[in-house]
Design an enzyme around this catalytic site. Structure first.
Site, PDB file in Angstrom:
ATOM      1  N   ASP A  59     -41.580  20.638 -15.747  1.00 48.51           N
ATOM      2  CA  ASP A  59     -40.408  20.204 -16.494  1.00 48.51           C
ATOM      3  C   ASP A  59     -40.762  18.908 -17.229  1.00 48.51           C
ATOM      4  O   ASP A  59     -41.754  18.249 -16.904  1.00 48.51           O
ATOM      5  CB  ASP A  59     -39.247  19.986 -15.519  1.00 48.51           C
ATOM      6  CG  ASP A  59     -38.027  19.398 -16.191  1.00 48.51           C
ATOM      7  OD1 ASP A  59     -37.629  19.914 -17.247  1.00 48.51           O
ATOM      8  OD2 ASP A  59     -37.477  18.411 -15.672  1.00 48.51           O
ATOM      9  N   ASP A  94     -36.884  18.621 -11.469  1.00 46.07           N
ATOM     10  CA  ASP A  94     -36.025  17.672 -10.754  1.00 46.07           C
ATOM     11  C   ASP A  94     -34.543  17.970 -10.886  1.00 46.07           C
ATOM     12  O   ASP A  94     -33.740  17.446 -10.124  1.00 46.07           O
ATOM     13  CB  ASP A  94     -36.277  16.249 -11.265  1.00 46.07           C
ATOM     14  CG  ASP A  94     -35.717  16.041 -12.659  1.00 46.07           C
ATOM     15  OD1 ASP A  94     -34.945  15.095 -12.864  1.00 46.07           O
ATOM     16  OD2 ASP A  94     -36.050  16.835 -13.558  1.00 46.07           O
ATOM     17  N   ASP A 145     -33.445  23.196 -13.207  1.00 45.20           N
ATOM     18  CA  ASP A 145     -34.760  23.659 -12.750  1.00 45.20           C
ATOM     19  C   ASP A 145     -34.673  24.484 -11.467  1.00 45.20           C
ATOM     20  O   ASP A 145     -35.636  25.168 -11.100  1.00 45.20           O
ATOM     21  CB  ASP A 145     -35.684  22.461 -12.486  1.00 45.20           C
ATOM     22  CG  ASP A 145     -35.920  21.619 -13.724  1.00 45.20           C
ATOM     23  OD1 ASP A 145     -36.156  22.208 -14.791  1.00 45.20           O
ATOM     24  OD2 ASP A 145     -35.857  20.384 -13.632  1.00 45.20           O
TER      25      ASP A 145
END
Length: 672
Positions: A342, A543, A547
């Site tokens: 990410d 995080d 996600d």
């Protein structure tokens, strides 16, 4: 100051709702945890009595209680499995423990019971916590919404009762009740929970908004476009649940062969007992040989071949800031061959900071005076971009002037009077409505081309400077990407909900070439599932709530701990507690080392079992010698696995994952 609209009391018809129930399951609320704790306490009471030679009846009672409290549940589960025509290794362990007790090895049997009861309790806790976090995600969507009626009046209803076509009023600071389209009003909406974008997004009539996102300073009228049960946040919950249920069963290596081993051992033990009897051997001799066989062939050393290396690796990784939730997780981390990262909060810090100060020619301003002017005007604002500007001025100890006549227009910027000048700070697209050419346009283009958010500063309607604001790259991001590339043989992929230009710029800094930008949570899951279908074992690092579905769907998932959402932390297999990216390649390397030690231990245990079993079948293996050989192999494999507890074991992994930062990193301009 809150608006009068925001302060309007709810209609009297709306009943006050009690505080939401506590959603986090307490550890001791789980029966597995209570039985395991009882077994452990009883064992700890019995152990000193046994070692100090206390009366046998006293220690025997405590050991018997240990067997019952820790062994009845796996034993009962094993009996139920037998009804389904499967032989559970837990039942085999209970039988082995009872067999050990039958020939006087009460302590060994009790220790086996405690180990297996504790393992089952940890698995139950992990499962319960994941379920808690999924249920807690539903709290993101507000429980009530303000619906506008045809006669212009308002009513507050349960958000789940909203229907497609309803018009809702969203006041400043409220969460949006349903996915929909803005009909009236402008505002900045924080939708990081859905897209992962680090900054609030300017919204105006015609734009789409999502349930659970937070409205900024403007009031919005939103037409509901999706049923609440089909909102993006509801689909995230569904995706996490489905991914958790359909994810391939996670088993330790030894568990994959438990059926064959268990059935083979039981049949062999019966044969060792029955065959000599059939040929005229006496009952006592046949029973002793069979019991010796069961002891030397029992999988104690095999089980310990697997657990100590993995548990030692977990403990070592925990000391260095990365928490792996189970031995299964530690084993799976060493299997990954592809990584998806990410952007916001993972490769970056997740907090916008001032990165560029560009005074325009003819403004008679230098960097310090331009920053002071902008920060003075922005000081009353609560917008994240404004805070970044004010924080930068404070870091440079710049004195701020008083701001008069402050006003804020959502999606556009702020206006204030500073030293008798009207200062405007905000979006270039909204403030620069004329003068399509000039140095201010070039400055904005230069800032945006480097992936930063451009903020223009006007003094008396004349552009005097441009500020660049960006989410800062973590210092160890490039080195981590290089180390992961070295470990897996392929460059990680960037999966982000942020815009294409910002994603490409960051990817160039860290050496990533495959960039997937503008993704919603379901898009990330689709990408992971496509890789998994192509026989890749993917590690996802993220995080945010957005996600979590990808973390659940991936072969392994790691969450960043400091700013990570509760759902991401619970869904992930491991957590980087200190947000140190360098620990990720190190723990992967440590997992691979642990897996090699498991193979070594299984080889040692197999050789011991083979030798002792052959001795018992071919000759006459004395029971004490069989027990000594069995316990000796257990000690050897246990000590071999504990090697990973040493500090040098972690240092060895970091040496092997050290990689130079990517040489394509852009040099940061000095903004002092």
């Amino acid at each position: 100051m809150p608006s009068a609209l925001a302060q309007r009391p709810a209609p009297a018809s709306v009943e006050a709702r009690p505080a939401p129930p506590r959603r986090r399951t307490q550890v001791l609320a789980l029966p597995e945890a209570r039985w395991a704790l009882a077994a452990l306490l009883l064992f700890l009471l019995a152990l000193p009595l046994h070692l100090l030679g206390a009366p046998a009846w006293l220690g025997g009672m405590l050991f018997a209680a240990t067997y019952v409290t820790g062994g009845w549940e796996p034993g009962w589960a094993g009996v139920m499995a037998l009804k389904g025509k499967t032989l559970d290794v837990d039942l085999l362990m209970v039988v082995a423990a009872l067999g050990a007790a039958a020939i006087g090895q009460v302590l060994d049997g009790a220790l086996l019971i405690v180990i297996f009861a504790t393992s089952g309790a940890l698995e139950a806790v992990a499962t319960a916590r994941t379920a808690d976090s999924v249920r807690g995600l539903l709290d993101l969507a507000p429980s009530t919404a303000t619906r506008l009626l045809d006669d212009g009046s308002e009513e507050i209803i349960d958000a789940e009762r909203l229907s497609v076509g309803d018009i809702t009023l969203v006041r400043p600071g409220e969460r949006i009740g349903a996915d929909g389209q803005i009909l009236q009003g402008t505002s900045d909406v924080d939708q990081a929970t859905i897209t992962g974008e680090p900054l609030p997004v300017a919204k105006q009539p015609g734009d789409e908004v999502f349930a659970g996102t937070v409205n900024g300073t403007g009031a919005l009228r939103v037409r509901v476009e999706r049923d609440p049960s089909d909102s993006v946040i509801a689909r995230i919950v569904k995706m996490v649940e489905e991914a958790s249920e359909t994810k391939a069963p996670t088993q330790l290596f030894i568990e994959k062969i438990e059926q064959r081993y268990s059935i083979g051992m039981v049949l062999a033990t019966l044969a060792v007992f029955a065959v000599p009897l059939a040929f005229g051997d006496n009952l006592q001799s046949a029973l002793l040989r069979a019991m010796t066989f069961m002891i030397v062939a029992s999988p104690c050393a095999v089980v310990l071949s697997t657990m100590p290396p993995l548990l030692s690796a977990i403990a070592n990784a925990g000391r260095h800031g990365i928490l792996a939730k189970s031995a299964v997780v530690m084993e799976r981390l060493g299997q990954i061959n592809a990584v998806a990262l990410d952007k916001t909060g993972t490769l970056t810090e997740g907090t916008p900071r001032l990165t560029d100060i560009c005074p325009l020619p003819g403004s008679d301003l230098d960097q310090a005076s331009l920053l002071r002017l902008a920060a003075s005007a922005e000081h009353p604002s609560e917008h994240p971009l404004a805070r970044a500007v004010v924080d930068a001025a404070r870091e440079r100890d710049l004195p701020l002037a008083a701001a008069d006549n402050f006003t804020s227009v959502p999606g556009q910027g702020i206006t204030a009077t500073i030293d008798s000048h009207i200062i405007q700070v905000g979006s270039p697209a909204r403030l620069l409505t004329s003068n399509a050419n000039g140095p201010h346009i070039e400055a904005v283009t230069d800032v945006e081309d480097t992936g930063q958010t451009a903020v223009v500063v006007l003094r008396d309607s004349i552009p005097v400077g441009v500020l660049g604001i960006a989410d800062q790259l973590r210092p160890d991001a490039a080195a981590t990407v290089a180390a992961l590339t070295l470990l897996t043989g392929r460059t990680p992929v960037l999966l982000t909900g942020d815009n294409e230009r910002a994603a490409q710029h960051l990817a160039a800094q860290v050496g990533i070439t495959d960039v997937r930008a503008g993704l919603l949570p379901q898009d990330k899951v689709s990408a992971v599932q496509a890789w998994e279908a192509d026989a890749q074992r993917v590690l996802v690092v993220g995080d945010g709530i957005n996600d979590a579905p990808a973390l659940a769907a991936a072969h392994s998932g790691i969450a960043m701990g400091k700013a990570g959402s509760d759902l991401a932390l619970e869904t992930a297999d491991a957590v980087v507690v200190r947000d140190d990216l360098a620990t990720i390649p190190a723990v992967i390397s440590l997992s691979r080392t642990a897996r090699r030690l498991v193979v070594q231990n299984l080889t040692i245990a197999g050789l011991f079992i083979t030798a002792l079993v052959a001795w018992d079948l071919i000759g006459t293996l004395p029971l004490p010698l069989g027990v000594a050989g069995h316990e000796g192999s257990t000690v050897i494999v246990g000590l071999n696995g504990l090697r990973l507890l040493r500090e040098t074991a972690w240092a060895h992994q970091t040496r092997h994952t050290d990689a130079p930062a990517n040489t394509t990193n852009l040099e940061r301009r000095d903004t002092a």
